[in-house]
Design an enzyme around this catalytic site. Structure first.
Site, PDB file in Angstrom:
ATOM      1  N   HIS A 261      -3.486  -3.555  -8.584  1.00  0.00           N
ATOM      2  CA  HIS A 261      -3.497  -2.804  -7.321  1.00  0.00           C
ATOM      3  C   HIS A 261      -4.015  -1.376  -7.539  1.00  0.00           C
ATOM      4  O   HIS A 261      -4.963  -0.941  -6.876  1.00  0.00           O
ATOM      5  CB  HIS A 261      -2.083  -2.771  -6.730  1.00  0.00           C
ATOM      6  CG  HIS A 261      -1.979  -2.056  -5.419  1.00  0.00           C
ATOM      7  ND1 HIS A 261      -2.019  -2.704  -4.214  1.00  0.00           N
ATOM      8  CD2 HIS A 261      -1.851  -0.735  -5.121  1.00  0.00           C
ATOM      9  CE1 HIS A 261      -1.930  -1.816  -3.231  1.00  0.00           C
ATOM     10  NE2 HIS A 261      -1.820  -0.604  -3.758  1.00  0.00           N
ATOM     11  N   GLU A 262      -3.403  -0.674  -8.470  1.00  0.00           N
ATOM     12  CA  GLU A 262      -3.834   0.713  -8.713  1.00  0.00           C
ATOM     13  C   GLU A 262      -5.264   0.721  -9.268  1.00  0.00           C
ATOM     14  O   GLU A 262      -6.043   1.628  -8.973  1.00  0.00           O
ATOM     15  CB  GLU A 262      -2.867   1.441  -9.656  1.00  0.00           C
ATOM     16  CG  GLU A 262      -1.414   1.558  -9.141  1.00  0.00           C
ATOM     17  CD  GLU A 262      -1.281   2.120  -7.728  1.00  0.00           C
ATOM     18  OE1 GLU A 262      -2.106   2.961  -7.343  1.00  0.00           O
ATOM     19  OE2 GLU A 262      -0.361   1.684  -7.000  1.00  0.00           O
ATOM     20  N   HIS A 265      -7.572   0.769  -6.343  1.00  0.00           N
ATOM     21  CA  HIS A 265      -7.668   2.126  -5.782  1.00  0.00           C
ATOM     22  C   HIS A 265      -8.598   2.985  -6.649  1.00  0.00           C
ATOM     23  O   HIS A 265      -9.438   3.728  -6.149  1.00  0.00           O
ATOM     24  CB  HIS A 265      -6.289   2.795  -5.769  1.00  0.00           C
ATOM     25  CG  HIS A 265      -5.415   2.411  -4.610  1.00  0.00           C
ATOM     26  ND1 HIS A 265      -5.802   2.578  -3.303  1.00  0.00           N
ATOM     27  CD2 HIS A 265      -4.151   1.907  -4.554  1.00  0.00           C
ATOM     28  CE1 HIS A 265      -4.810   2.185  -2.492  1.00  0.00           C
ATOM     29  NE2 HIS A 265      -3.802   1.769  -3.231  1.00  0.00           N
TER      30      HIS A 265
END
Ligand code: CO
Length: 497
Positions: A261-262, A265
């Site tokens: 997820h990160e 980003h």
């Protein structure tokens, strides 16, 4: 370059330098800062925020923006940058110093009250603080101004251009289609995931996470990963974008999904152009679009069977004992368990949106003055019963679970769902435009997907609004159909529907 435009660029870069210095101090605070540093660190951050605010609202800025506002010699990109900056400038100016002080004071008090209230399951002690804060947010909406709904003004801070009326339609689809679909899933036998909760050694999990980030195309020459209690991504330029993760030795899920997820980003931030540093054209579009990048990698890629066909053998090398006699298919089922639960942050990718829907309905009602803060817990619990079919045992695990309202962040939650829905629509398009996307992912080759995202999303910065980008990329505005199609195909298979 036009001399006004070059002054404008220099001013914005100066502000960005100050803000990025503050971001670095924040990163340090969340990772390595010694405990005794807290007091001076708070002071340092507040000084930098003050300097950035002064620069953003200076006379010089006003003059140069006004001169550029009517300058027809600017390129289209320059015009869009100026338009953005003018809007920011005008928004900044709408706040009186008095209001800013009162808001920031109220936020610190509410935040502290929330901490205690959550610990002691004591909503009553928190309610007066939240009530005051909601009052200020309503006042803020009036200061900022809006056309149709006061909530529009708050939304706009996180998702520029988003409208309450559009979200109402979107969440009506969630209510009608997704609630029914999750009920169908709930009627089926549950898949097995006990092996996800065996003992998985910390160092090996860390190494696996680094491998996964590298495979995605995360550039370790322009970033690094560290540990923190709440995973996040931060950046000080597109050439220094840092991620954090957390590792639970008894739950493999935490590291894997926070890492991917990160990482998603971070790929967005690393894909912005260095030439646009400090300018709107060098910034992300909105939180919803940012979240679309993290969710696309986490869910559409990371929770797919193809992705683990590439990576399950690697996992088995790291954890031969724990994953002995397990197939990639077992793992695929285990990582995609759908089950209504109390806590938003640990919800699966379908029921997650009921958590957001509930918060959206509550925020809207609070801002409209139709719901009083004292009635919040009962309202919350009734909604959890209605949409998720579960009883909320206490406020700590209910209405007090999230930090957002205590930070004064109203209008933020919807961006989480927007992110997933954009991700589904973008990924569907990627599948049509990238030759053999599924096979490339299955081979562990993420480059075609990353290049596509760089070209279609990242490099544009804030040139497009979220809606414009979506139309540019997929030929239509955000359409919930893509998420439902994705959900039905995937979970239909997983649960034999
Ligand atoms: Co995120």
């Amino acid at each position: 370059m036009n001399s006004n435009y070059s002054t404008y660029t220099q001013l914005l870069r100066k502000i960005a330098d100050v803000q990025n210095a503050a971001s670095l101090l924040n990163w340090d605070q969340e990772t390595y800062m010694p405990a005794k540093s807290a007091t001076f660190r708070a002071q340092q951050l507040s000084t930098l925020a003050g300097i950035a605010h002064e620069l953003s609202t200076s006379k010089e800025m006003e003059e140069v923006l006004n001169a550029l506002a009517n300058d027809t010699s600017l390129s289209e990109k320059e015009k869009r940058n100026v338009k953005q900056s003018l809007k920011n400038f005008k928004d900044h100016k709408k706040y009186t110093t008095e209001f800013v002080k009162e808001l920031s004071q109220t936020i610190s008090e509410t935040f502290q009250a929330w901490h205690k209230a959550k610990e002691n399951n004591d909503f009553a002690s928190y309610a007066p603080h939240l009530e005051k804060l909601i009052g200020l947010k309503r006042k803020e909406a009036e200061l900022l101004g809006y056309e149709a709904h006061p909530y529009d003004a708050l939304l706009d801070q996180y998702e520029p251009g988003a409208k309450t009326a559009d979200l109402e339609k979107l969440f009506a689809d969630v209510r009608e289609q997704l609630v029914a679909f999750v009920k169908q899933i709930a009627a089926k036998p549950q898949n097995e995931d006990t092996f996800m909760y065996l003992h998985y050694e910390k160092q090996k999990q860390w190494d696996l996470g680094i491998d996964l980030l590298k495979q995605m195309g995360y550039d370790f020459e322009a970033g690094r990963q560290d540990l923190s209690s709440h995973p996040f991504t931060t950046n000080f330029s597109c050439e220094d974008v840092r991620v954090t993760t957390r590792i639970n030795e008894n739950d493999l899920n935490e590291m894997i999904w926070s890492c991917i997820h990160e990482g998603g980003h971070a790929l967005y931030e690393q894909g912005l152009l260095p030439s646009e540093y400090g300018l709107p054209s060098g910034e992300y579009i909105s939180l919803g679009i940012h979240e679309s990048q993290s969710r696309l990698w986490e869910n559409n890629v990371g929770r797919s069977l193809n992705y683990w066909k590439a990576n399950f053998p690697l996992m088995q090398q790291y954890f031969p004992e724990q994953l002995k006699n397990r197939t990639v298919e077992d793992f695929y089922k285990a990582m995609n368990i759908v089950k209504p639960s109390l806590i938003r942050t640990s919800a699966d990718e379908l029921t997650y949106h009921f958590h957001v829907l509930i918060r959206f309905e509550i925020e809207k009602a609070l801002i409209e003055g139709k719901l009083a803060v004292k009635d919040l817990p009962a309202y919350w619990n009734a909604k959890y019963k209605e949409y998720l079919g579960i009883e909320v045992p206490n406020d700590t695990q209910g209405v007090l679970q999230d930090i957002h309202w205590s930070h004064g962040s109203l209008g933020y939650f919807p961006t989480y769902s927007l992110g997933s829905f954009y991700a589904a629509q973008f990924f569907a398009k990627a599948g049509l435009e990238i030759p053999n996307l599924a096979t490339e992912i299955e081979k562990g080759n993420m480059q075609p997907l990353l290049s596509w995202l760089r070209e279609k999303v990242h490099r544009h910065g804030k040139y497009y609004t979220a809606e414009e980008l979506c139309v540019e990329l997929t030929g239509e505005k955000l359409n919930f159909k893509y998420f439902m199609d994705y959900a039905k195909a995937k979970y239909g298979y997983l649960y034999g529907l």
